[in-house]
Design an enzyme around this catalytic site. Structure first.
Site, mmCIF file in Angstrom:
data_model
loop_
_atom_site.group_PDB
_atom_site.id
_atom_site.type_symbol
_atom_site.label_atom_id
_atom_site.label_comp_id
_atom_site.label_asym_id
_atom_site.label_seq_id
_atom_site.Cartn_x
_atom_site.Cartn_y
_atom_site.Cartn_z
ATOM 1 N N ASP A 1 11.476 6.417 -13.414
ATOM 2 C CA ASP A 1 10.308 6.074 -12.893
ATOM 3 C C ASP A 1 9.609 7.381 -12.408
ATOM 4 O O ASP A 1 8.190 7.075 -11.926
ATOM 5 C CB ASP A 1 10.643 5.331 -11.528
ATOM 6 C CG ASP A 1 9.655 4.647 -10.667
ATOM 7 O OD1 ASP A 1 8.995 4.105 -11.720
ATOM 8 O OD2 ASP A 1 9.598 4.484 -9.746
ATOM 9 N N GLU B 1 3.389 14.502 -12.851
ATOM 10 C CA GLU B 1 2.523 13.233 -12.831
ATOM 11 C C GLU B 1 1.317 13.308 -12.612
ATOM 12 O O GLU B 1 0.791 14.199 -11.626
ATOM 13 C CB GLU B 1 3.353 12.404 -11.720
ATOM 14 C CG GLU B 1 4.900 12.152 -12.093
ATOM 15 C CD GLU B 1 5.336 11.082 -11.051
ATOM 16 O OE1 GLU B 1 4.652 10.687 -10.174
ATOM 17 O OE2 GLU B 1 6.602 11.070 -11.005
ATOM 18 N N ALA C 1 13.975 8.622 -8.018
ATOM 19 C CA ALA C 1 13.828 9.547 -6.798
ATOM 20 C C ALA C 1 12.598 10.483 -6.960
ATOM 21 O O ALA C 1 11.524 10.257 -6.489
ATOM 22 C CB ALA C 1 15.111 10.213 -6.477
ATOM 23 N N HIS D 1 6.077 5.426 -11.794
ATOM 24 C CA HIS D 1 6.460 5.428 -10.424
ATOM 25 C C HIS D 1 6.156 4.274 -9.785
ATOM 26 O O HIS D 1 5.356 4.417 -8.665
ATOM 27 C CB HIS D 1 5.599 6.607 -9.820
ATOM 28 C CG HIS D 1 6.095 7.588 -8.495
ATOM 29 N ND1 HIS D 1 6.033 8.563 -8.598
ATOM 30 C CD2 HIS D 1 6.839 6.962 -7.752
ATOM 31 C CE1 HIS D 1 6.700 9.177 -7.507
ATOM 32 N NE2 HIS D 1 6.994 7.924 -6.978
ATOM 33 N N LEU D 2 6.949 3.165 -9.997
ATOM 34 C CA LEU D 2 6.916 1.950 -9.470
ATOM 35 C C LEU D 2 7.971 1.916 -8.177
ATOM 36 O O LEU D 2 8.000 0.620 -7.638
ATOM 37 C CB LEU D 2 6.950 1.227 -10.499
ATOM 38 C CG LEU D 2 6.123 0.836 -11.497
ATOM 39 C CD1 LEU D 2 6.505 -0.381 -12.639
ATOM 40 C CD2 LEU D 2 4.560 0.780 -11.070
#
Length: 528
Positions: A258, A263, A233, A281-282
């Site tokens: 993820d 980031e 999320a 972050h896929l």
């Protein structure tokens, strides 16, 4: 001269072509968004800006965007856009709320299965020439309990897929009604119950003040030994340092992430921890999802720039150009009424009733209702917009009732919004005066007249002598300036309400001092 659009992130060639086919001049510079200075220097030349998550549209960028009229985010999350700053400058912010839901849900399920069978580590070991069959002892998901935190669009898809895997699904979501839970085939529970029962926990909520570190150190300590945690999320939902400790102690058997608190995640406290799977972050990274959201945002932005049509805007409802001038102040009123009620709602939401009286009942009440629902839900679901709000409310089983009636009472027009929770009903009413500015005219049946402002203090109290002076003393001693002070009461000596406009946000210690005053029943800061 045709409108100009800058695409500063990677969008598909088909999306670029949509702009061109519609007669819009477009510059495709997919690396520009990662260069903060160059990005800020260029954005002011364009009417529209199309982005994904890499471009950070900060207040500084928006201040430099003198011609910008619309920002289109290909995807749902807009935490890389300063929506408040854009709104202040009159820039519409659009997103594509449903384009990557299935893809993100599938990634969460994939990570859960990979975690259960330790597939990434087993793959690396085998390809390194080892044959460690006894090392990688997994667990079945069949018959296990999956705890879903956030059972909205993506969470409900995850729940559906998990039930197909013969898992028992329990869900924590303040907006999930018992009826919707039955429809989804999940058991609605409180967070503490979910923590103690779940074998797997997956998160599907936005990052807000209320959800930040929802899996805190204390929450992780309540989980059952051997739990496995999946987060596709938002970074910041889990205390990563506390999770690392729980993994090393063996209390948490594994985690699959993820998303991360910072980031791009070049380094993270979870990296290298036992039985951790990390992906970059896929969640939305499939061909179908990338294409869907890119095409959708190109169409939405083109429609707005060429015709004025507004779709999936976070800070403006769908309103035609003809009705906009008359409807706009009532849209503001409806959203403010919703936000007022939403910020005071802390128990499970079952229904929202919006009553339109007078000439406003003949207007485009659909836009007004959408604005009101978005206002109610936004304190917990910050990425919601006025177009997606009714669908999101419907997905959660929240009953929406719209009532139209002729003029009643002293006001030519008014809108009354009632929030129905598991414990009570709370209503707030307002109108738009001839100056075009919305006003609150009634709260919980108590008449008062007040204009809402960015920082407000809402107090319920007993109507007793000395209260106003004591409140003013507390705020004055804390250096809090009172801009306006509005009062109302049911009867002499009975229940009363104070709605105070202050210049800045209230510090927690000052709020505590207000709550401690004699006769105060509730004190809550509100932001508009």
């Amino acid at each position: 001269m045709p409108p100009r659009v800058l695409i500063s992130d990677k969008l598909s060639a088909a999306a670029v072509q949509i702009f061109k086919d519609r007669g819009i001049a477009v510059d495709f510079e997919p690396e520009l968004g990662s260069d903060k200075e160059a990005f800020a220097a260029r954005v002011g030349d364009y009417d529209g800006l199309a982005i994904r998550s890499a471009s950070k549209v900060t207040e500084k960028v928006i201040a430099a965007a003198g011609n910008l009229k619309v920002i289109g985010r290909a995807g749902i999350g807009v935490d890389n856009v300063d929506v408040a700053a854009a709104t202040k400058r009159g820039i519409i912010v659009m997103n594509t709320p449903f384009g990557n839901s299935i893809t993100t849900a599938e990634h969460a399920i994939s990570l859960m299965l990979s975690l259960a069978r330790q597939i990434p580590a087993a793959d690396a070991s085998t390809q390194a020439g080892k044959w460690e069959k006894n090392r990688f002892m997994g667990v079945e998901v069949t018959g296990k309990t999956l705890g879903v935190i956030g059972c909205g669009n993506i969470g409900s898809i995850v729940a559906d897929r998990a039930r197909g895997l013969r898992m028992k699904v329990i869900a924590f979501d303040p907006f999930l009604t018992p009826e919707r839970a039955v429809e989804l085939g999940v058991e609605k529970v409180e967070l503490d119950d979910l923590l103690t029962r779940a074998d797997f926990i997956t998160l599907h909520v936005p990052l807000t003040d209320k959800t930040k570190n929802i899996l805190s150190r204390e929450a992780l300590a309540k989980t059952r030994k051997g739990v496995r945690i999946i987060n596709c999320a938002r970074g910041g939902l889990v205390d990563e340092a506390a999770l690392r400790e729980a993994l090393e102690s063996g209390h948490v058997a594994g985690a699959a992430f993820d998303v991360y608190s910072v980031e791009p995640a070049r380094e993270n406290v979870l990296f290298g921890a036992p039985n951790v799977i990390c992906t970059p972050h896929l969640g939305a990274a499939t061909t179908e999802a990338q294409e869907n959201v890119a095409l959708q945002v190109a169409e939405q932005m083109s429609d707005y720039l060429l015709t004025g049509a507004v779709t999936n805007a976070l800070n403006m409802p769908s309103i035609s150009a003809e009705e906009a001038p008359r409807l706009k102040p009532f849209v503001t009123l409806a959203e403010q009424l919703g936000s007022f009620a939403g910020q005071l709602t802390e128990t499970g939401l079952k229904g929202i009733r919006i009553e339109f009286a007078g000439d406003v009942a003949e207007m485009n009440t659909r836009a007004l209702t959408s604005a009101a629902i978005a206002g109610v839900l936004r304190p917990l679901l910050q990425d919601i917009n006025m177009v997606s709000a009714p669908a999101i409310a419907r997905d959660r089983g929240i009953r929406i009732e719209e009532v139209r009636r002729e003029q009643q009472g002293a006001y030519e027009n008014y809108v009354r919004l009632t929030v129905i929770t598991e414990r009570q009903e709370r209503s707030v009413a307002g109108t738009v005066f001839s100056d075009g500015r919305p006003r609150i005219i009634q709260i919980k049946g108590i008449n008062m007249e007040a204009e809402l402002a960015p920082h407000m203090l809402y107090i319920t109290n007993e109507d007793k002598p000395g209260f106003i002076g004591a409140l003013g003393m507390v705020l004055g001693n804390a250096g809090v300036n009172i801009a306006t002070f509005n009062l109302g009461r049911q009867a002499r000596g009975g229940d009363a309400i104070a709605l105070v406009e202050i210049d800045d946000a209230l510090a927690p210690d000052v709020l505590a001092a207000v709550e401690a005053l004699p006769h105060v029943q509730q004190a809550k800061p509100l932001a508009f």
